[in-house]
Design a protein around this motif. Structure first.
Motif, PDB file in Angstrom:
ATOM      1  N   UNK A 181       0.831  -1.208   0.000  1.00 16.87           N
ATOM      2  CA  UNK A 181       0.000   0.000   0.000  1.00 16.87           C
ATOM      3  C   UNK A 181       0.862   1.253   0.000  1.00 16.87           C
ATOM      4  N   UNK A 182       2.016   1.228   0.678  1.00 16.07           N
ATOM      5  CA  UNK A 182       2.863   2.425   0.699  1.00 16.07           C
ATOM      6  C   UNK A 182       3.471   2.693  -0.673  1.00 16.07           C
ATOM      7  N   UNK A 183       3.852   1.633  -1.406  1.00 19.13           N
ATOM      8  CA  UNK A 183       4.365   1.828  -2.774  1.00 19.13           C
ATOM      9  C   UNK A 183       3.232   2.315  -3.673  1.00 19.13           C
ATOM     10  N   UNK A 184       2.044   1.730  -3.508  1.00 20.56           N
ATOM     11  CA  UNK A 184       0.894   2.129  -4.331  1.00 20.56           C
ATOM     12  C   UNK A 184       0.534   3.597  -4.108  1.00 20.56           C
ATOM     13  N   UNK A 185       0.595   4.033  -2.853  1.00 17.96           N
ATOM     14  CA  UNK A 185       0.297   5.436  -2.556  1.00 17.96           C
ATOM     15  C   UNK A 185       1.349   6.357  -3.150  1.00 17.96           C
ATOM     16  N   UNK A 186       2.621   5.966  -3.035  1.00 16.50           N
ATOM     17  CA  UNK A 186       3.710   6.793  -3.571  1.00 16.50           C
ATOM     18  C   UNK A 186       3.629   6.905  -5.086  1.00 16.50           C
ATOM     19  N   UNK A 187       3.154   5.835  -5.749  1.00 16.23           N
ATOM     20  CA  UNK A 187       3.128   5.794  -7.215  1.00 16.23           C
ATOM     21  C   UNK A 187       1.747   6.099  -7.807  1.00 16.23           C
ATOM     22  N   UNK A 188       0.743   6.397  -6.943  1.00 19.84           N
ATOM     23  CA  UNK A 188      -0.633   6.603  -7.416  1.00 19.84           C
ATOM     24  C   UNK A 188      -1.094   5.391  -8.232  1.00 19.84           C
ATOM     25  N   UNK A 189      -0.795   4.200  -7.711  1.00 14.63           N
ATOM     26  CA  UNK A 189      -1.060   2.953  -8.438  1.00 14.63           C
ATOM     27  C   UNK A 189      -2.304   2.256  -7.894  1.00 14.63           C
ATOM     28  N   UNK A 190      -2.890   1.403  -8.737  1.00 14.74           N
ATOM     29  CA  UNK A 190      -3.947   0.500  -8.276  1.00 14.74           C
ATOM     30  C   UNK A 190      -3.334  -0.531  -7.333  1.00 14.74           C
ATOM     31  N   UNK A 191      -4.101  -0.918  -6.316  1.00 12.45           N
ATOM     32  CA  UNK A 191      -3.651  -1.965  -5.393  1.00 12.45           C
ATOM     33  C   UNK A 191      -4.601  -3.152  -5.485  1.00 12.45           C
ATOM     34  N   UNK A 192      -4.028  -4.337  -5.722  1.00 10.56           N
ATOM     35  CA  UNK A 192      -4.803  -5.575  -5.825  1.00 10.56           C
ATOM     36  C   UNK A 192      -4.346  -6.533  -4.729  1.00 10.56           C
ATOM     37  N   UNK A 193      -5.301  -7.087  -3.986  1.00  7.15           N
ATOM     38  CA  UNK A 193      -5.010  -8.097  -2.962  1.00  7.15           C
ATOM     39  C   UNK A 193      -5.491  -9.441  -3.475  1.00  7.15           C
ATOM     40  N   UNK A 194      -4.633 -10.449  -3.410  1.00  9.90           N
ATOM     41  CA  UNK A 194      -5.028 -11.760  -3.917  1.00  9.90           C
ATOM     42  C   UNK A 194      -4.753 -12.848  -2.881  1.00  9.90           C
ATOM     43  N   UNK A 195      -5.706 -13.768  -2.782  1.00  8.13           N
ATOM     44  CA  UNK A 195      -5.488 -15.001  -2.019  1.00  8.13           C
ATOM     45  C   UNK A 195      -6.009 -16.165  -2.852  1.00  8.13           C
ATOM     46  N   UNK A 196      -5.196 -17.200  -2.958  1.00 12.90           N
ATOM     47  CA  UNK A 196      -5.586 -18.390  -3.720  1.00 12.90           C
ATOM     48  C   UNK A 196      -5.878 -19.524  -2.733  1.00 12.90           C
ATOM     49  N   UNK A 197      -7.009 -20.160  -2.919  1.00  9.65           N
ATOM     50  CA  UNK A 197      -7.407 -21.247  -2.008  1.00  9.65           C
ATOM     51  C   UNK A 197      -7.850 -22.451  -2.834  1.00  9.65           C
ATOM     52  N   UNK A 198      -7.897 -23.599  -2.190  1.00  5.66           N
ATOM     53  CA  UNK A 198      -8.488 -24.783  -2.814  1.00  5.66           C
ATOM     54  C   UNK A 198      -9.123 -25.635  -1.730  1.00  5.66           C
ATOM     55  N   UNK A 199      -9.923 -26.571  -2.142  1.00  6.63           N
ATOM     56  CA  UNK A 199     -10.645 -27.410  -1.185  1.00  6.63           C
ATOM     57  C   UNK A 199     -10.201 -28.863  -1.307  1.00  6.63           C
ATOM     58  N   UNK A 200      -9.977 -29.477  -0.165  1.00  6.63           N
ATOM     59  CA  UNK A 200      -9.659 -30.913  -0.132  1.00  6.63           C
ATOM     60  C   UNK A 200     -10.915 -31.771  -0.345  1.00  6.63           C
ATOM     61  N   UNK A 201     -12.076 -31.128  -0.230  1.00  8.93           N
ATOM     62  CA  UNK A 201     -13.322 -31.893  -0.289  1.00  8.93           C
ATOM     63  C   UNK A 201     -13.533 -32.578  -1.636  1.00  8.93           C
ATOM     64  N   UNK A 202     -13.005 -31.967  -2.708  1.00  4.32           N
ATOM     65  CA  UNK A 202     -13.192 -32.551  -4.047  1.00  4.32           C
ATOM     66  C   UNK A 202     -12.644 -33.970  -4.115  1.00  4.32           C
ATOM     67  N   UNK A 203     -11.541 -34.192  -3.386  1.00  2.00           N
ATOM     68  CA  UNK A 203     -10.921 -35.519  -3.411  1.00  2.00           C
ATOM     69  C   UNK A 203     -11.799 -36.572  -2.725  1.00  2.00           C
ATOM     70  N   UNK A 204     -12.763 -36.122  -1.924  1.00  5.35           N
ATOM     71  CA  UNK A 204     -13.635 -37.046  -1.190  1.00  5.35           C
ATOM     72  C   UNK A 204     -15.005 -37.165  -1.852  1.00  5.35           C
ATOM     73  N   UNK A 205     -15.085 -36.657  -3.071  1.00  5.60           N
ATOM     74  CA  UNK A 205     -16.398 -36.607  -3.732  1.00  5.60           C
ATOM     75  C   UNK A 205     -17.072 -37.979  -3.815  1.00  5.60           C
ATOM     76  N   UNK A 206     -16.290 -39.052  -3.950  1.00  3.17           N
ATOM     77  CA  UNK A 206     -16.876 -40.383  -4.051  1.00  3.17           C
ATOM     78  C   UNK A 206     -17.404 -40.902  -2.725  1.00  3.17           C
ATOM     79  N   UNK A 207     -16.899 -40.330  -1.624  1.00  2.00           N
ATOM     80  CA  UNK A 207     -17.265 -40.801  -0.290  1.00  2.00           C
ATOM     81  C   UNK A 207     -18.449 -40.021   0.301  1.00  2.00           C
ATOM     82  N   UNK A 208     -18.657 -38.817  -0.196  1.00  2.00           N
ATOM     83  CA  UNK A 208     -19.672 -37.929   0.376  1.00  2.00           C
ATOM     84  C   UNK A 208     -20.671 -37.568  -0.728  1.00  2.00           C
ATOM     85  N   UNK A 209     -21.941 -37.491  -0.427  1.00  2.00           N
ATOM     86  CA  UNK A 209     -22.925 -37.086  -1.447  1.00  2.00           C
ATOM     87  C   UNK A 209     -22.540 -35.765  -2.100  1.00  2.00           C
ATOM     88  N   UNK A 210     -22.712 -35.697  -3.432  1.00  2.00           N
ATOM     89  CA  UNK A 210     -22.236 -34.538  -4.188  1.00  2.00           C
ATOM     90  C   UNK A 210     -22.876 -33.231  -3.711  1.00  2.00           C
TER      91      UNK A 210
END
Length: 317
Positions: A181-210
């Motif tokens: 944010x401090x670099x973005x403010x100094x440069x008048x730049x857009x700031x993007x926050x990213x988090x990547x996630x995934x689920x372990x549940x897909x691997x259990x799809x055969x064991x649990x009702x869809x």
């Protein structure tokens, strides 16, 4: 909000590439921060051979250092700097000497031009860069040689586990977000926050009702979204309403693989700078570069500002 974050900046000279834009940015950054600025040139130890029949090793070392000092001082002549710039010459392995200078000089930021491996894989970062990302105890800013004076888009990659309140993760995320944010403010730049996630549940799809799997995955996604929203709220608290409202960060919650999706998102958004953490905790002092971070770094083509967690101890210390 001024970017008065750094007080003692180290710039590593890189004569193999055009460094004019990087130097302009570094000098401006030091002036804006009212920071001390040191230029470092590392010379690899040459094989002295027949020179030893004419001069002592000390005479050769002194001559070598003087030649490099003159090169650095000549480089600096074309730039106006508010504060005097210190010049340091070291002889040895580049990454080892850069880390030693960082520790000896108590620098709080290391800036270097990326010196990539332009072979088959065309990586932006070379071996010295990767060593610094693994072992340098302070933030490392690796700039592209085609550096612009002002970034247009900055992306902060954060990581968290909504099922675990990890104080170390919290501290690292705070450092990433405040720096981005401090670099973005100094440069008048857009700031993007990213988090990547995934689920372990897909691997259990055969064991649990869809239907159950779908509902649980949606609940999981909502939990990650709440975590990302919570970090954004904390950023507002850390930098203040005025700065936060000006930046209006854009949030990206991506389901998938961080190693694939962070480089892909950076490319799609045409990001100029990625701010991220680069180490995984494997013990109290044993911090190493995370495998995911390594893959991300090999997949991106923008500048990087890499942050270590509190308590990181360099193996070279």
């Amino acid at each position: 909000m001024a970017m008065n974050r750094f007080k003692n900046i180290l710039y590593v000279a890189e004569f193999a590439v055009d460094q004019r834009q990087a130097i302009e940015r570094v000098i401006a950054l030091a002036a804006n921060n009212q920071a001390r600025l040191t230029f470092l040139q590392v010379v690899e130890q040459p094989r002295l051979g027949a020179l030893l029949e004419l001069y002592t090793p000390e005479q050769i070392d002194n001559q070598l250092r003087e030649q490099e000092r003159q090169k650095l001082e000549a480089l600096l002549l074309g730039y106006s700097s508010v504060n005097p710039v210190d010049v340091q010459i070291r002889v040895g392995s580049p990454f080892i000497e850069i880390v030693r200078q960082t520790l000896d000089g108590d620098h709080d930021l290391v800036i270097k031009l990326a010196a990539g491996d332009h072979g088959i894989h065309d990586h932006l970062f070379g071996s010295t860069d990767m060593h610094l990302l693994r072992k340098c105890p302070r933030p490392v800013w690796l700039m592209r040689s085609e550096e612009t004076n002002n970034y247009a888009k900055i992306m902060a990659a954060v990581d968290f586990d909504p099922w675990s309140a990890d104080v170390a993760d919290e501290g690292l995320n705070r450092r990433i977000l405040e720096l981005a944010s401090s670099v973005a403010l100094a440069d008048f730049a857009e700031l993007h926050l990213v988090h990547v996630w995934d689920s372990m549940l897909s691997a259990w799809a055969g064991e649990i009702p869809s239907k159950t799997v779908e509902m649980q995955i949606e609940a999981e996604r909502a939990r990650y979204q709440a975590g990302l929203d919570g970090l954004a709220a904390k950023l507002r608290h850390w930098i203040g309403d005025e700065a936060y409202n000006y930046l209006s960060p854009r949030l990206h919650l991506v389901r998938g693989s961080a190693r694939d999706d962070i480089p892909a998102l950076a490319a799609r958004l045409d990001v100029n700078l990625l701010v991220m953490g680069t180490v995984a905790r494997t013990g109290i002092k044993g911090l190493i570069i995370g495998n995911t971070a390594e893959v991300i770094l090999n997949g991106i083509h923008c500048s990087v500002l890499a942050v270590k967690p509190d308590g990181f101890v360099s193996p070279l210390a």
